[in-house]
Design a protein around this motif. Structure first.
Motif, mmCIF file in Angstrom:
data_model
loop_
_atom_site.group_PDB
_atom_site.id
_atom_site.type_symbol
_atom_site.label_atom_id
_atom_site.label_comp_id
_atom_site.label_asym_id
_atom_site.label_seq_id
_atom_site.Cartn_x
_atom_site.Cartn_y
_atom_site.Cartn_z
ATOM 1 N N HIS A 246 -15.924 -8.577 8.291
ATOM 2 C CA HIS A 246 -16.989 -8.871 8.253
ATOM 3 C C HIS A 246 -17.866 -9.105 9.521
ATOM 4 O O HIS A 246 -18.999 -9.479 9.752
ATOM 5 C CB HIS A 246 -17.268 -10.166 7.461
ATOM 6 N N VAL A 247 -17.472 -8.644 10.705
ATOM 7 C CA VAL A 247 -17.713 -8.869 12.172
ATOM 8 C C VAL A 247 -17.619 -7.603 12.870
ATOM 9 O O VAL A 247 -16.636 -6.784 12.895
ATOM 10 C CB VAL A 247 -17.293 -10.120 12.919
ATOM 11 N N ALA A 248 -18.636 -7.434 13.537
ATOM 12 C CA ALA A 248 -18.876 -6.203 14.333
ATOM 13 C C ALA A 248 -19.437 -6.578 15.829
ATOM 14 O O ALA A 248 -20.350 -7.550 15.843
ATOM 15 C CB ALA A 248 -19.677 -4.996 13.938
ATOM 16 N N VAL A 249 -19.110 -5.818 16.928
ATOM 17 C CA VAL A 249 -19.525 -5.888 18.104
ATOM 18 C C VAL A 249 -20.415 -4.693 18.437
ATOM 19 O O VAL A 249 -19.666 -3.634 18.393
ATOM 20 C CB VAL A 249 -18.562 -6.303 19.333
ATOM 21 N N SER A 250 -21.619 -4.610 18.855
ATOM 22 C CA SER A 250 -22.255 -3.263 19.141
ATOM 23 C C SER A 250 -22.289 -3.077 20.421
ATOM 24 O O SER A 250 -22.599 -4.346 21.233
ATOM 25 C CB SER A 250 -23.866 -3.493 18.512
ATOM 26 N N HIS A 251 -22.158 -2.110 20.974
ATOM 27 C CA HIS A 251 -22.031 -1.695 22.386
ATOM 28 C C HIS A 251 -20.987 -1.845 22.976
ATOM 29 O O HIS A 251 -19.953 -0.789 23.140
ATOM 30 C CB HIS A 251 -23.194 -2.200 23.112
ATOM 31 N N ALA A 252 -20.323 -3.032 23.362
ATOM 32 C CA ALA A 252 -18.979 -3.608 23.801
ATOM 33 C C ALA A 252 -18.970 -2.551 24.985
ATOM 34 O O ALA A 252 -17.697 -2.014 25.013
ATOM 35 C CB ALA A 252 -17.916 -3.550 22.763
ATOM 36 N N TYR A 253 -20.071 -2.389 25.629
ATOM 37 C CA TYR A 253 -19.659 -1.578 27.132
ATOM 38 C C TYR A 253 -18.587 -1.778 27.751
ATOM 39 O O TYR A 253 -17.769 -0.948 28.548
ATOM 40 C CB TYR A 253 -20.885 -1.572 28.098
ATOM 41 N N GLY A 254 -18.044 -3.049 27.813
ATOM 42 C CA GLY A 254 -16.924 -3.551 28.612
ATOM 43 C C GLY A 254 -15.688 -2.758 28.572
ATOM 44 O O GLY A 254 -14.925 -2.657 29.457
ATOM 45 N N LEU A 255 -15.352 -2.643 27.048
ATOM 46 C CA LEU A 255 -14.338 -1.868 26.629
ATOM 47 C C LEU A 255 -14.228 -0.460 27.408
ATOM 48 O O LEU A 255 -13.173 -0.013 27.589
ATOM 49 C CB LEU A 255 -14.345 -1.636 25.075
ATOM 50 N N GLY A 256 -15.267 -0.094 27.848
ATOM 51 C CA GLY A 256 -15.411 1.382 28.557
ATOM 52 C C GLY A 256 -14.881 1.262 29.910
ATOM 53 O O GLY A 256 -14.879 2.404 30.815
ATOM 54 N N ASP A 257 -14.872 0.027 30.533
ATOM 55 C CA ASP A 257 -14.668 0.037 32.129
ATOM 56 C C ASP A 257 -13.524 -1.085 32.426
ATOM 57 O O ASP A 257 -13.765 -1.743 33.385
ATOM 58 C CB ASP A 257 -15.938 -0.014 32.920
ATOM 59 N N ILE A 258 -12.544 -1.134 31.544
ATOM 60 C CA ILE A 258 -11.486 -1.855 31.988
ATOM 61 C C ILE A 258 -10.227 -0.935 31.875
ATOM 62 O O ILE A 258 -10.082 -0.115 31.415
ATOM 63 C CB ILE A 258 -11.195 -3.043 30.909
ATOM 64 N N PRO A 259 -8.947 -1.549 32.450
ATOM 65 C CA PRO A 259 -7.756 -0.895 32.711
ATOM 66 C C PRO A 259 -7.171 -0.363 31.488
ATOM 67 O O PRO A 259 -7.597 -1.333 30.388
ATOM 68 C CB PRO A 259 -6.838 -1.803 33.642
ATOM 69 N N ALA A 260 -6.441 0.453 31.308
ATOM 70 C CA ALA A 260 -5.765 1.068 29.988
ATOM 71 C C ALA A 260 -4.945 -0.302 29.300
ATOM 72 O O ALA A 260 -5.154 -0.232 28.097
ATOM 73 C CB ALA A 260 -4.974 2.441 30.162
ATOM 74 N N ASP A 261 -4.141 -0.885 30.275
ATOM 75 C CA ASP A 261 -3.375 -1.960 29.352
ATOM 76 C C ASP A 261 -4.332 -3.047 28.784
ATOM 77 O O ASP A 261 -3.791 -3.481 27.712
ATOM 78 C CB ASP A 261 -2.203 -2.332 30.285
ATOM 79 N N ALA A 262 -5.464 -3.340 29.492
ATOM 80 C CA ALA A 262 -6.448 -4.312 28.990
ATOM 81 C C ALA A 262 -7.085 -3.843 27.721
ATOM 82 O O ALA A 262 -7.199 -4.636 26.591
ATOM 83 C CB ALA A 262 -7.300 -4.622 30.047
ATOM 84 N N LEU A 263 -7.272 -2.608 27.704
ATOM 85 C CA LEU A 263 -7.833 -1.900 26.360
ATOM 86 C C LEU A 263 -6.965 -1.843 25.304
ATOM 87 O O LEU A 263 -7.241 -2.287 24.168
ATOM 88 C CB LEU A 263 -8.485 -0.526 26.936
ATOM 89 N N LEU A 264 -5.795 -1.501 25.455
ATOM 90 C CA LEU A 264 -4.744 -1.541 24.674
ATOM 91 C C LEU A 264 -4.583 -2.946 23.886
ATOM 92 O O LEU A 264 -4.616 -3.196 22.529
ATOM 93 C CB LEU A 264 -3.289 -1.087 25.069
ATOM 94 N N LYS A 265 -4.538 -4.081 24.531
ATOM 95 C CA LYS A 265 -4.612 -5.539 24.248
ATOM 96 C C LYS A 265 -5.571 -5.792 23.574
ATOM 97 O O LYS A 265 -5.512 -6.441 22.391
ATOM 98 C CB LYS A 265 -4.248 -6.286 25.453
ATOM 99 N N ALA A 266 -6.930 -5.361 23.815
ATOM 100 C CA ALA A 266 -8.220 -5.669 23.380
ATOM 101 C C ALA A 266 -8.207 -4.985 21.900
ATOM 102 O O ALA A 266 -8.538 -5.607 21.110
ATOM 103 C CB ALA A 266 -9.357 -5.115 24.070
#
Ligand SMILES: [Zn+2]
Length: 405
Positions: A246-266
């Protein structure tokens, strides 16, 4: 008398050619082509439409748009650049100035709705400004437009605090009232960079969501680690409150400029919390990596966002061209990748919006669009026009023009 339409020779995404029997607005029988069951004409008002092998897709899901602030169909408004780099507050000020001179909001909203329906979207989530600067004025107009178009398109409304929550006096009470008036979700805006109080901002958002049993969809433009921190906070609250799905995050640009391992965790955290991510693959921004997030089990959906508004002049209200843009910017070339881009604007969108009875399936609402393409990958790269859009089995738009209103 029962109303029935049999659509002959429809090509599905899996390549099969079928006949679709629609009764009272729903798919009742789907058989291989030529095998549609015979009917008792005495008790049925029957129509037969031969689709001639055209690709049939479920209607597109427009998952993020702003019906109140677009100038589509109104006078052209040249884009005003920010004076010193992108600044949300400055853009909001430009928007207020433009809106003061715009055509009536209901006209502009209808223009935009018909653009979207004409291109094949029959489900939509629109954010609507609710804050100290405009009160409930925008919402009242858009609620009336939603009512007028309810037979043509399903619209979810998000109470969107465009001027912040803590920094715009009276906004928490207005958001509360907006949810009472008929908003389906509560929005948010950059809790850190705008209100500079992540906890305070999210306390209001999730508190009101809990109070009203509403969903949440937060605009988050903050990049890098600051953006990631807020994504994590939103995911943690979602899980703790049992609000998965029931929850969404729109844009979340931050997920596009973090290291691969941090993205995997997120990605793992978002998937476990059932938090969806909306991206429109915007212009010059980093944006969430669609393939990696889907791989992690995250629901990624999309929307046009702004069309001819004070934020940017682009946008065509066509979710198929949006799938093309997502695929293009994501470096999708293989068929399965192009199919993933298509999924983002169809089934994944339906999942993010919690739509029931979606798809080309027995029992589902017969909301679909015909596409002149051999298959889904070709549709994504070619973005064919010449579509017919069916709502509950009835043609409502053809060649981007409304057939009914
Ligand atoms: Zn937006």
């Amino acid at each position: 008398m029962t109303e029935q339409t049999i659509f002959l020779n429809a090509k599905l995404a899996d390549g099969s050619l079928v006949d679709l029997t629609v009764t009272d607005g729903r798919f009742r029988v789907i058989t291989p082509a030529g095998k549609a069951p015979s009917v008792d004409l005495a008790s049925i008002d029957l129509a037969i439409i031969d689709l001639g092998g055209q690709l049939v897709a479920p209607a597109f899901v427009e998952g993020h748009i702003h019906l109140d602030t677009s100038f589509y169909g109104d006078a052209w408004r040249p884009h005003i650049p920010c004076s010193n780099g992108f600044d949300v507050r400055e853009r909001v000020a430009f928007q207020a100035r433009n809106l003061a001179a715009a055509a009536p909001m209901d006209e502009r909203a209808k223009n935009q709705l018909e653009l979207c329906i004409g291109n094949g979207s029959l489900a939509m989530r629109s954010h609507v400004m609710v804050d100290g600067s405009v009160g409930l004025k925008h919402l009242e107009t858009i609620l009336a437009v939603r009512k007028q178009y309810r037979d043509l398109i399903d619209i979810q409304l998000v109470a969107f605090p465009q001027s912040g929550i803590l920094s715009s006096p009276g906004t928490p009470d207005l958001l509360d009232e907006a949810l009472k008036l008929g908003c389906d979700l509560i929005g948010g805006l950059d809790p850190a960079s705008f209100d500079r109080d992540v906890k305070g901002h999210l306390d209001v958002v999730f508190g009101l969501a809990q109070k009203h049993g509403a969903g949440v969809d937060i605009h988050l433009h903050d990049g890098g680690t600051l953006g990631l921190f807020q994504v994590e906070e939103i995911a943690a609250r979602t899980k703790a409150l049992g609000m998965q799905g029931h929850v969404a995050v729109s844009h979340a640009y931050g997920l596009g400029d973090i290291p691969a391992d941090a993205l995997l965790k997120a990605g793992e955290m978002l998937a476990a919390a059932g938090v969806a991510i909306m991206t429109n693959a915007p212009g010059n921004h980093a944006f969430p990596p669609v393939a990696a997030l889907r791989q992690a089990g995250v629901t990624v959906f999309s929307g046009s966002d702004n069309i001819r508004d004070s934020w940017w002049p682009y946008g065509d209200g066509d979710m198929l061209s949006r799938a093309n843009m997502i695929g293009h910017r994501s470096g999708f070339y293989e068929d399965h990748e192009l199919a993933a881009a298509f999924d983002v604007v169809t089934h994944a969108g339906a999942k993010a919006l919690g739509l029931e009875s979606y798809g080309i399936a027995v029992g589902a609402s017969a909301d679909f669009v015909t596409l002149q393409a051999q298959h889904v990958p070709e549709a994504v790269v070619a973005v064919p026009k010449g579509r017919t859009v069916y709502r509950r089995g009835r043609a409502v738009a053809k060649d981007s023009k409304m057939l009914v209103r």
